[in-house]
Design an enzyme around this catalytic site. Structure first.
Site, PDB file in Angstrom:
ATOM      1  N   CYS A   1      49.294 -22.899  -9.130  1.00 20.74           N
ATOM      2  CA  CYS A   1      49.653 -22.887 -10.592  1.00 20.74           C
ATOM      3  C   CYS A   1      51.188 -22.786 -10.800  1.00 20.74           C
ATOM      4  O   CYS A   1      51.827 -22.632 -11.902  1.00 20.74           O
ATOM      5  CB  CYS A   1      48.886 -22.589 -11.477  1.00 20.74           C
ATOM      6  SG  CYS A   1      49.077 -20.535 -11.512  1.00 20.74           S
TER       7      CYS A   1
ATOM      8  N   LYS B   1      27.538   4.251  22.966  1.00 21.87           N
ATOM      9  CA  LYS B   1      28.453   4.936  22.193  1.00 21.87           C
ATOM     10  C   LYS B   1      28.431   4.208  20.684  1.00 21.87           C
ATOM     11  O   LYS B   1      29.069   3.264  20.536  1.00 21.87           O
ATOM     12  CB  LYS B   1      29.937   5.013  22.793  1.00 21.87           C
ATOM     13  CG  LYS B   1      30.737   5.823  22.047  1.00 21.87           C
ATOM     14  CD  LYS B   1      32.232   6.182  22.847  1.00 21.87           C
ATOM     15  CE  LYS B   1      33.159   6.910  21.963  1.00 21.87           C
ATOM     16  NZ  LYS B   1      33.010   6.875  20.587  1.00 21.87           N
TER      17      LYS B   1
ATOM     18  N   ASP C   1      29.342   3.254  16.950  1.00 22.50           N
ATOM     19  CA  ASP C   1      30.486   2.899  16.491  1.00 22.50           C
ATOM     20  C   ASP C   1      30.045   3.178  14.736  1.00 22.50           C
ATOM     21  O   ASP C   1      29.976   2.054  14.024  1.00 22.50           O
ATOM     22  CB  ASP C   1      30.997   1.663  16.390  1.00 22.50           C
ATOM     23  CG  ASP C   1      32.518   1.593  16.136  1.00 22.50           C
ATOM     24  OD1 ASP C   1      33.051   2.699  15.966  1.00 22.50           O
ATOM     25  OD2 ASP C   1      33.289   0.676  16.233  1.00 22.50           O
TER      26      ASP C   1
ATOM     27  N   LYS D   1      34.720   3.232  27.040  1.00 19.52           N
ATOM     28  CA  LYS D   1      35.032   2.246  25.913  1.00 19.52           C
ATOM     29  C   LYS D   1      35.052   0.726  26.669  1.00 19.52           C
ATOM     30  O   LYS D   1      35.878   0.465  27.724  1.00 19.52           O
ATOM     31  CB  LYS D   1      36.352   2.727  25.341  1.00 19.52           C
ATOM     32  CG  LYS D   1      36.270   4.025  24.577  1.00 19.52           C
ATOM     33  CD  LYS D   1      36.007   3.750  23.134  1.00 19.52           C
ATOM     34  CE  LYS D   1      37.033   4.704  22.575  1.00 19.52           C
ATOM     35  NZ  LYS D   1      37.267   4.550  21.180  1.00 19.52           N
TER      36      LYS D   1
ATOM     37  N   GLU E   1      24.136   6.828  27.788  1.00 17.81           N
ATOM     38  CA  GLU E   1      23.706   6.652  26.234  1.00 17.81           C
ATOM     39  C   GLU E   1      24.902   5.470  25.707  1.00 17.81           C
ATOM     40  O   GLU E   1      25.689   5.144  26.385  1.00 17.81           O
ATOM     41  CB  GLU E   1      23.880   7.693  25.293  1.00 17.81           C
ATOM     42  CG  GLU E   1      22.869   8.868  25.908  1.00 17.81           C
ATOM     43  CD  GLU E   1      23.080  10.127  25.168  1.00 17.81           C
ATOM     44  OE1 GLU E   1      23.804  10.220  24.193  1.00 17.81           O
ATOM     45  OE2 GLU E   1      22.391  11.251  25.537  1.00 17.81           O
TER      46      GLU E   1
ATOM     47  N   GLU F   1       0.719  -1.154   0.060  1.00 22.24           N
ATOM     48  CA  GLU F   1       0.090   0.051   0.006  1.00 22.24           C
ATOM     49  C   GLU F   1       0.739   1.152   0.295  1.00 22.24           C
ATOM     50  O   GLU F   1       0.513   2.241  -0.523  1.00 22.24           O
ATOM     51  CB  GLU F   1      -0.844  -0.037   1.261  1.00 22.24           C
ATOM     52  CG  GLU F   1      -1.986  -1.178   1.195  1.00 22.24           C
ATOM     53  CD  GLU F   1      -2.668  -1.404   2.668  1.00 22.24           C
ATOM     54  OE1 GLU F   1      -3.791  -1.310   2.638  1.00 22.24           O
ATOM     55  OE2 GLU F   1      -2.177  -1.631   3.168  1.00 22.24           O
TER      56      GLU F   1
ATOM     57  N   CYS G   1      47.368 -13.903  -8.623  1.00 25.11           N
ATOM     58  CA  CYS G   1      48.124 -14.852  -9.522  1.00 25.11           C
ATOM     59  C   CYS G   1      47.411 -14.133 -10.906  1.00 25.11           C
ATOM     60  O   CYS G   1      46.276 -14.340 -11.218  1.00 25.11           O
ATOM     61  CB  CYS G   1      47.726 -16.054  -9.183  1.00 25.11           C
ATOM     62  SG  CYS G   1      47.787 -17.270 -10.772  1.00 25.11           S
TER      63      CYS G   1
ATOM     64  N   CYS H   1      44.951 -20.850 -14.163  1.00 24.98           N
ATOM     65  CA  CYS H   1      44.997 -21.264 -12.662  1.00 24.98           C
ATOM     66  C   CYS H   1      43.757 -22.108 -12.345  1.00 24.98           C
ATOM     67  O   CYS H   1      42.769 -21.313 -12.446  1.00 24.98           O
ATOM     68  CB  CYS H   1      45.151 -19.851 -11.986  1.00 24.98           C
ATOM     69  SG  CYS H   1      45.218 -20.236  -9.999  1.00 24.98           S
TER      70      CYS H   1
ATOM     71  N   ASP I   1       3.818   1.635  -1.144  1.00 24.10           N
ATOM     72  CA  ASP I   1       4.534   1.801  -2.414  1.00 24.10           C
ATOM     73  C   ASP I   1       3.516   2.295  -3.613  1.00 24.10           C
ATOM     74  O   ASP I   1       3.950   3.135  -4.615  1.00 24.10           O
ATOM     75  CB  ASP I   1       4.859   0.290  -3.232  1.00 24.10           C
ATOM     76  CG  ASP I   1       6.149  -0.115  -2.354  1.00 24.10           C
ATOM     77  OD1 ASP I   1       6.731   0.859  -1.920  1.00 24.10           O
ATOM     78  OD2 ASP I   1       6.171  -1.275  -2.207  1.00 24.10           O
TER      79      ASP I   1
ATOM     80  N   CYS J   1      52.205 -18.506  -7.313  1.00 27.18           N
ATOM     81  CA  CYS J   1      50.869 -19.265  -6.846  1.00 27.18           C
ATOM     82  C   CYS J   1      50.914 -20.627  -6.122  1.00 27.18           C
ATOM     83  O   CYS J   1      51.431 -21.594  -6.763  1.00 27.18           O
ATOM     84  CB  CYS J   1      50.077 -18.845  -8.225  1.00 27.18           C
ATOM     85  SG  CYS J   1      48.421 -19.738  -7.753  1.00 27.18           S
TER      86      CYS J   1
ATOM     87  N   ARG K   1      31.512  15.011  10.351  1.00 28.35           N
ATOM     88  CA  ARG K   1      32.526  15.579  11.297  1.00 28.35           C
ATOM     89  C   ARG K   1      33.814  16.138  10.755  1.00 28.35           C
ATOM     90  O   ARG K   1      34.205  17.305  11.066  1.00 28.35           O
ATOM     91  CB  ARG K   1      32.768  14.601  12.312  1.00 28.35           C
ATOM     92  CG  ARG K   1      33.697  14.940  13.376  1.00 28.35           C
ATOM     93  CD  ARG K   1      33.967  14.328  14.748  1.00 28.35           C
ATOM     94  NE  ARG K   1      34.578  14.833  15.876  1.00 28.35           N
ATOM     95  CZ  ARG K   1      36.128  14.809  15.832  1.00 28.35           C
ATOM     96  NH1 ARG K   1      36.573  14.392  15.025  1.00 28.35           N
ATOM     97  NH2 ARG K   1      36.350  15.518  16.885  1.00 28.35           N
TER      98      ARG K   1
ATOM     99  N   TYR L   1      21.815  11.846  19.047  1.00 27.01           N
ATOM    100  CA  TYR L   1      21.932  12.052  20.497  1.00 27.01           C
ATOM    101  C   TYR L   1      22.674  13.366  21.010  1.00 27.01           C
ATOM    102  O   TYR L   1      23.008  13.485  22.112  1.00 27.01           O
ATOM    103  CB  TYR L   1      23.350  10.932  20.676  1.00 27.01           C
ATOM    104  CG  TYR L   1      24.494  11.034  19.859  1.00 27.01           C
ATOM    105  CD1 TYR L   1      25.191  12.264  19.760  1.00 27.01           C
ATOM    106  CD2 TYR L   1      24.672  10.091  19.077  1.00 27.01           C
ATOM    107  CE1 TYR L   1      26.162  12.330  18.897  1.00 27.01           C
ATOM    108  CE2 TYR L   1      26.189   9.924  18.314  1.00 27.01           C
ATOM    109  CZ  TYR L   1      26.652  11.267  18.228  1.00 27.01           C
ATOM    110  OH  TYR L   1      28.009  11.087  17.534  1.00 27.01           O
TER     111      TYR L   1
ATOM    112  N   LYS M   1      26.617  11.865  30.099  1.00 22.96           N
ATOM    113  CA  LYS M   1      26.677  13.187  29.947  1.00 22.96           C
ATOM    114  C   LYS M   1      25.968  13.875  31.306  1.00 22.96           C
ATOM    115  O   LYS M   1      24.587  13.417  31.638  1.00 22.96           O
ATOM    116  CB  LYS M   1      25.904  13.712  28.846  1.00 22.96           C
ATOM    117  CG  LYS M   1      26.193  12.862  27.413  1.00 22.96           C
ATOM    118  CD  LYS M   1      25.443  13.343  26.279  1.00 22.96           C
ATOM    119  CE  LYS M   1      26.043  12.657  24.818  1.00 22.96           C
ATOM    120  NZ  LYS M   1      25.161  12.750  23.876  1.00 22.96           N
TER     121      LYS M   1
ATOM    122  N   SER N   1      35.164  16.134  20.269  1.00 15.07           N
ATOM    123  CA  SER N   1      35.271  14.781  20.594  1.00 15.07           C
ATOM    124  C   SER N   1      35.224  14.644  22.135  1.00 15.07           C
ATOM    125  O   SER N   1      34.968  15.648  22.955  1.00 15.07           O
ATOM    126  CB  SER N   1      36.307  14.054  20.153  1.00 15.07           C
ATOM    127  OG  SER N   1      37.532  14.729  20.713  1.00 15.07           O
ATOM    128  N   LEU N   2      35.243  13.345  22.506  1.00 12.94           N
ATOM    129  CA  LEU N   2      34.845  13.069  24.066  1.00 12.94           C
ATOM    130  C   LEU N   2      36.160  12.438  24.708  1.00 12.94           C
ATOM    131  O   LEU N   2      36.894  11.867  23.977  1.00 12.94           O
ATOM    132  CB  LEU N   2      33.569  12.130  24.120  1.00 12.94           C
ATOM    133  CG  LEU N   2      32.315  12.369  23.784  1.00 12.94           C
ATOM    134  CD1 LEU N   2      31.378  11.221  24.022  1.00 12.94           C
ATOM    135  CD2 LEU N   2      31.848  13.621  24.818  1.00 12.94           C
TER     136      LEU N   2
END
Ligand code: IVH
Length: 669
Positions: free
Chosen positions: A409, A115, A117, A312, A113, A36, A424, A430, A38, A406, A136, A225, A288, A83-84
């Site tokens: 071969c 973190k 990645d 971390k 919160e 629907e 190779c 090969c 779409d 290789c 950033r 955040y 925070k 940054s932190l």
């Protein structure tokens, strides 16, 4: 229809679509079916096509992308992106809390919160409309990636509710969910592209892609955040995030407001375990101070705020002995060194092998055979070696001599500097490369000859009956019957499968022949741009580069492929054998991009249309057809007697199940 009518209808449809988009991607509580949705979207797109002056960048139709950014503009951040400070243990966190409590005279709260990645992004809204998104960068200035960010479905293009300032910036992290990452790497390896290192790099790479339609297909997500502006409604971080939630932003549900450092410790120990179940990577938690007034009192150091800190997580790590390095030869000739380790338990499994990627990595690690090494598990399935315990270096430990020839071969290897990988070059001689190319050729998404899988290829190759993909089409029954385990029935079956593959359309033949770096999507785009293989063969670099998806690397690879006499011979033979080397008129007439970005799984038997036809229609209309149901599936097209497992899985994952009628309606004009 008058322009006034069109304007009203567009506004109406946009509002409805925004609402459903929010319900689906932010709240995860869809109220209508994808089908629907779409239909509504198609109506909007049609209206906008007919009235191009009424197409605005914040229109829900813009989420499918299409805008191309050749060069990303550098933008100075209105507020620098700091940054932190990091800590790795509770002791340091306790010291952070001691400093905070010493500097503040009143009681205070923290917001805990996750973190994320991923890639930090700052998004500016003006009068409730997404105006600009900037990475950033170096913290002072970053790249403007607005067109790409618009394709991320959980980021609102227009805000809901009320009370937002005329202008403000919201920051967050763009992440690539694990399932999306795994799928991309699977596809990359298949076409001989170097796999992406981890979801963070992939998210960063995706955000800097030129074609926003490709970004749209990669299904990035974003968690917000941090909010900055002059007239924010509340005087604390938490309350403003709550307000932002009411404006339609995806504010993480994991945030927690607490009154003591002990509760912070509890939050940390909970997520240190629970993070393994999240569908994306986090590398710690962020703490925070909640009240803005207290944040002001605490202020900033030169680099980071004194009112926040990142804790971390320690990655689980094991130490074990590197016994030996073996080398694998891939379908494209890429050599991958693999570390064979003394088995060691790590994060729930026993690790015996680790990936070393390439010679540079081995050099950087300075690792020797016999060394005691540290292994870690990151976002990837295969663990990696992250360091060497030099104190335990044994007298017999010896430096790694990267192979020069290789292992399959014995051809001297070449180093492709741009990819830092050994190859190779003996493409035509090969064995794993030849067999790998044939496996790719017969695979489901290519020529779909399922009677010719890897075992049969191995048999035929070892018997000297096939040396390249073209040989497949000159196999005779008598020769096949001489092979072990080949009875009359299986031989007929094999030949029937091969014969049937001659009907496979040009775009799939183009994918099947295995031009390096040319995946399914690129093959399709090339097929439609050049219409037949001879046009493609003759195409200049400039013309190739005009095709979306095609950059220098792909253009070069296409040229190299067609310049090769051996390849020319193969293509000529394929043509003589009756394979489709040009687009059918019908295909040209029935293509659209209606299903762009949608993934389908087909199951069961159908009345009006064959499964193959169904698949073809999906692809001709820009959709993708895959074999098994996953979180990425948009629709399960269910026929009679469909597999119960597929149905169960689709229901569990909330994948929309439709019938053939629904599907046909979707692609109708
Ligand atoms: S707040 C002034 N909150 O970590 C505070 N950052 O080193 C600004 N990050 O660049 C950042 N999750 O990319 C904040 N919940 C979160 C975060 C977060 C991840 C990233 C962000 C930032 C880096 C800090």
């Amino acid at each position: 229809m008058t322009t006034t009518d069109a304007r009203a209808q567009i506004a109406d449809l946009s509002k409805t679509l925004e609402e459903h988009n929010y319900l689906y991607y932010v709240l995860h509580q869809p109220r209508i079916s994808d089908y629907e949705y779409d239909i509504l979207m198609q109506a909007l797109i049609n209206l906008e096509k007919a009235n191009p002056e009424l197409l605005f960048p914040e229109s829900p139709s813009q989420r499918v992308g299409g805008a191309i950014t050749k060069e990303f503009k550098t933008v100075v951040h209105k507020y620098p992106m700091l940054s932190l400070g990091n800590t790795y243990n509770e002791q340091e966190l306790q010291e952070f809390d001691d400093r905070v409590s010493k500097m503040l005279s009143e009681p205070y709260e923290y917001v805990c919160e996750l973190k994320y990645d991923g890639v930090a992004i700052g998004i500016t809204y003006k009068k409730g409309v997404l105006a600009q998104a900037v990475t950033r960068g170096d913290g002072e200035k970053g790249d403007e990636v607005t067109a790409n960010v618009r394709t991320i479905k959980s980021i609102p293009l227009r805000l809901r509710g009320s009370g937002f300032p005329d202008e403000f910036e919201i920051r967050g992290e763009i992440v690539m969910p694990h399932d999306v990452f795994d799928q991309i790497n699977k596809e990359r390896e298949e076409i001989g592209d170097v796999p992406l290192a981890n979801p963070r790099n992939s998210a960063a790479g995706t955000l800097k892609m030129q074609d926003s339609a490709v970004v749209a297909r990669r299904k990035l997500d974003c968690y917000l955040y941090f909010i900055l502006g002059e007239n924010l409604p509340f005087q604390s971080h938490f309350d403003n995030l709550e307000a932002a939630k009411s404006w339609g932003f995806k504010i993480p549900p994991y945030n927690k407001k607490v009154g003591s450092i002990q509760e912070v410790f509890q939050f940390i120990s909970h997520w240190d375990k629970a993070r393994l179940d999240l569908p994306f990577d986090i590398d710690g938690v962020v703490i925070k101070v909640n009240a803005y007034e207290q944040q002001r009192q605490l202020g900033f150091t030169a680099k980071s705020p004194r009112w926040a800190i990142a804790y971390k997580f320690k990655t689980e790590r094991a130490s074990t002995v590197l016994l030996e390095i073996t080398y694998q030869v891939g379908r494209t000739g890429a050599i991958t060194p693999v570390a064979n380790l003394q088995p060691v338990p790590l994060a729930g499994t026993t690790v015996k092998r680790a990936s070393l990627h390439n010679a540079d990595i081995i050099q950087q690690l300075g690792v020797r055979i016999g060394d005691t090494v540290y292994v870690e598990k990151g976002g990837e399935i295969i663990p990696k070696i992250v360091g060497v315990d030099l104190e335990k270096r044994a007298a017999h430990a010896h430096p790694v001599q990267f192979i020069t020839h290789c292992p399959e071969c014995n051809t001297p290897l070449i180093l492709r500097e741009d990819e830092a990988k050994h190859f190779c070059p003996n493409e035509g001689g090969c064995p794993p490369q030849i067999k790998g190319r044939m496996e790719h050729f017969t695979s489901r998404r290519a020529m779909n000859i399922d009677s010719l899988g890897s075992e049969t290829i191995e048999l035929l190759y070892n018997a000297g009956l096939i040396h390249n993909i073209a040989d497949i089409y000159s196999l005779h029954k008598e020769e096949i019957l001489k092979l072990p385990r080949m009875a009359d029935k299986s031989a007929s079956n094999l030949l029937r499968g091969i014969e049937a593959s001659k009907a496979i359309p040009f775009e799939r033949v183009l994918f099947a022949i295995g031009i390096r770096h040319v995946g399914e999507t690129t093959a399709k785009k090339l097929a439609y741009a050049f219409k037949n293989i001879h046009e493609l063969e003759q195409a200049s670099a400039e013309r190739l580069l005009e095709v979306g998806d095609v950059g220098e690397k792909i253009a070069q690879s296409i040229h190299a492929f067609f310049r090769d006499a051996h390849n020319q011979q193969i293509i000529q033979t394929l043509g003589q054998q009756g394979l489709k080397l040009s687009l059918s008129e019908e295909a040209l007439a029935t293509t659209s991009d209606k299903l762009n970005g949608l993934t389908f799984v087909i199951s069961g038997k159908f009345r009006q249309i064959s499964r193959d036809e169904l698949k073809k229609r999906i692809e001709q209309n820009g959709g993708k057809s895959v074999g098994s149901v996953s979180g990425n599936t948009s629709f399960l097209v269910a026929g009679e007697e469909m597999g119960p497992e597929k149905l169960k899985k689709a229901e569990k994952l909330g994948v929309k199940i439709i019938g053939e009628d629904d599907f046909l309606k979707m692609i109708e004009e």
